[in-house]
Write a protein that holds these residues in place. Structure first.
Motif, short mmCIF file in Angstrom:
data_model
loop_
_atom_site.label_atom_id
_atom_site.label_comp_id
_atom_site.label_asym_id
_atom_site.label_seq_id
_atom_site.Cartn_x
_atom_site.Cartn_y
_atom_site.Cartn_z
N ASP A 1 -91.69 22.24 25.83
CA ASP A 1 -90.41 21.71 26.46
C ASP A 1 -89.52 21.32 25.20
OD1 ASP A 1 -88.67 20.48 28.23
OD2 ASP A 1 -89.97 18.61 28.68
N PRO A 2 -88.77 22.16 24.87
CA PRO A 2 -87.72 22.13 23.61
C PRO A 2 -86.63 21.59 23.91
CG PRO A 2 -87.97 24.44 24.22
CD PRO A 2 -88.93 23.77 25.03
N PRO A 3 -86.11 21.11 23.15
CA PRO A 3 -84.52 20.81 23.17
C PRO A 3 -83.76 22.06 23.18
CG PRO A 3 -85.17 20.24 20.90
CD PRO A 3 -86.44 20.52 21.58
N SER A 4 -82.57 21.86 23.63
CA SER A 4 -81.78 23.34 23.79
C SER A 4 -81.18 23.48 22.37
CB SER A 4 -80.39 23.02 24.67
OG SER A 4 -80.97 22.87 25.76
N PHE A 5 -81.13 22.36 21.55
CA PHE A 5 -80.45 22.54 19.99
C PHE A 5 -81.01 21.23 19.33
CE2 PHE A 5 -77.39 21.66 16.91
CZ PHE A 5 -77.41 22.75 16.02
N GLN A 6 -81.66 21.68 18.11
CA GLN A 6 -82.03 20.51 17.22
C GLN A 6 -81.43 20.99 15.83
OE1 GLN A 6 -85.98 19.20 16.97
NE2 GLN A 6 -85.19 17.35 18.02
N LYS A 7 -80.56 20.09 15.34
CA LYS A 7 -79.77 20.41 14.14
C LYS A 7 -81.05 20.90 13.07
CE LYS A 7 -76.21 19.34 10.92
NZ LYS A 7 -74.99 18.46 10.53
N ASN A 8 -81.02 21.92 12.19
CA ASN A 8 -81.85 22.50 11.27
C ASN A 8 -83.36 22.66 11.69
OD1 ASN A 8 -79.80 22.06 9.40
ND2 ASN A 8 -80.07 19.99 9.40
N SER A 9 -83.60 22.60 13.02
CA SER A 9 -85.00 22.75 13.23
C SER A 9 -85.18 23.70 14.60
CB SER A 9 -85.64 21.51 13.67
OG SER A 9 -85.12 20.87 14.76
N PHE A 10 -84.33 23.61 15.45
CA PHE A 10 -84.55 24.52 16.72
C PHE A 10 -83.22 25.01 17.52
CE2 PHE A 10 -85.74 25.32 20.96
CZ PHE A 10 -86.88 26.31 20.79
N VAL A 11 -83.25 26.18 17.55
CA VAL A 11 -81.99 26.82 18.38
C VAL A 11 -82.76 27.37 19.42
CG1 VAL A 11 -79.95 28.10 18.50
CG2 VAL A 11 -80.53 26.79 16.39
N MET A 12 -82.69 27.37 20.65
CA MET A 12 -83.49 27.88 21.63
C MET A 12 -83.22 29.46 21.70
SD MET A 12 -83.47 26.71 25.74
CE MET A 12 -84.24 24.92 25.45
N THR A 13 -82.09 29.66 21.76
CA THR A 13 -81.94 31.11 21.79
C THR A 13 -82.45 31.96 20.47
OG1 THR A 13 -79.73 30.96 20.79
CG2 THR A 13 -79.98 31.05 23.39
N GLN A 14 -82.68 31.42 19.56
CA GLN A 14 -83.20 31.95 18.60
C GLN A 14 -84.48 31.70 18.12
OE1 GLN A 14 -80.80 31.01 15.13
NE2 GLN A 14 -78.82 31.10 16.11
N ASP A 15 -85.01 30.79 18.25
CA ASP A 15 -86.51 30.28 18.07
C ASP A 15 -87.44 30.34 19.14
OD1 ASP A 15 -85.39 29.76 15.56
OD2 ASP A 15 -84.90 27.61 15.97
N TYR A 16 -87.24 30.21 20.56
CA TYR A 16 -88.06 30.29 21.57
C TYR A 16 -89.03 31.31 21.38
CZ TYR A 16 -89.62 27.70 25.83
OH TYR A 16 -89.86 26.83 26.75
#
Length: 311
Positions: free
Chosen positions: A226-241
């Motif tokens: 259940d990730p955030p849509s975007f978390q600066k410097n740690s998670f970008v949904m469209t790139q990291d899922y």
């Protein structure tokens, strides 16, 4: 938004408070765009506190009219019978989303109840109070489907899924989140429900540097993402899922199941279905959980998406 729509808003609140929810509940979800002129307002009932969130800046005339309608509500019998004790307005469009106390005396640290479980909330500090109410059915599903299972809870936040899983009879839950303060709140939530903390692990780590540790603690019968849509410097949904999806087969037990979530209006269910087919074809799409009815959306693809996959 439209001032003339505010009367309908308060009428809806008054109608719902005639039999007030005994648990946490969203009373109005303007973000679903089902009511013209109220698209930037939500209203939550925190068992006596009414929290009205405004998501886009409005002119002073509109805010004054909103305050007037809400104050009028406090003079009606339905408010006293519902045992309402505070009305807060959260200005989500401003930096740090400041919250004003419109009426009464707020409880900044209320304990909320959902599906019979207790959660420590916190108001006025952050945008979010510590529990996302649209995930109510997701937590209920986990509670009903965790008996005897080992569970991995990724992007655990305040460990709502973990609380539900332990209550449902899980043998182990591993929570991972970079925000150690959120995990600390998760411990508090388990303690509130008198859970055995020896069954729960809290890992304040970067997921993408922790695959080895997670594998040692597995395999898991249920993995929740259940990730955030975007978390600066740690998670970008469209790139990291996709990086997470391709790791799932190595973490799951032979009959394991995945609950994969997306809460971005810009990302559809097909994003997860296609991503899983490409990165972990062993896992098959089973279906999407329904969202609570109070989160009705004119376009279901813009609301919360909670998807089930299994071997």
């Amino acid at each position: 938004m439209k001032i003339e729509a505010l009367k309908e808003l308060v009428d809806r609140i008054e109608n719902l408070l005639s039999e007030p929810p005994k648990e946490l509940r969203r009373l109005f979800h303007g973000r679903g765009q089902t009511v013209d002129g109220l698209e930037q307002i939500t209203v939550d009932w925190l068992q006596g506190q009414l929290v009205v969130a405004v998501f886009k800046q409005q002119d002073d005339h509109f805010i004054q009219a909103l305050e007037s309608e809400l104050l009028a509500l406090t003079t009606r019998d339905v408010w006293s019978k519902a045992e309402g004790y505070a009305i807060l307005i959260q200005h989500r469009y401003q930096e740090l989303a400041p919250t004003q106390v419109l009426w009464g005396e707020e409880n900044v640290y209320p304990v909320g109840v959902e599906n019979g479980l207790k959660y420590q909330l916190e108001l006025k500090k952050n945008q979010n109070m510590g529990l996302f109410l649209d995930m109510r059915y997701g937590r209920k599903w986990v509670q009903e489907n965790s008996q005897g299972k080992s569970v991995l809870n990724l992007f655990a936040y305040t460990c709502g899924f973990s609380v539900a899983a332990i209550e449902g009879g899980a043998t182990q839950v591993v929570n991972l989140d970079m925000a150690k303060a959120s995990l600390s709140r998760g411990r508090d939530n388990h303690r509130l429900n008198q859970h055995d903390l020896s069954k729960v692990k809290f890992l304040g780590h970067d997921l993408f540097k922790s695959w080895g540790k997670l594998k040692k603690l597995g395999p898991y019968d249920l993995i929740i993402i259940d990730p955030p849509s975007f978390q600066k410097n740690s998670f970008v949904m469209t790139q990291d899922y996709q990086k997470i999806l391709r790791r799932l087969p190595s973490l799951l037990s032979a009959s394991g199941e995945v609950l994969a979530c997306v809460n971005s209006p810009a990302i559809s269910t097909q994003f997860l279905i296609d991503g899983m087919a490409a990165e972990a074809p062993e896992l098959q799409f089973i279906g999407r959980l329904e969202n609570p009815p109070e989160f009705e959306d004119i376009d279901p693809e813009k609301g919360l998406k909670v998807m089930r996959f299994t071997y």
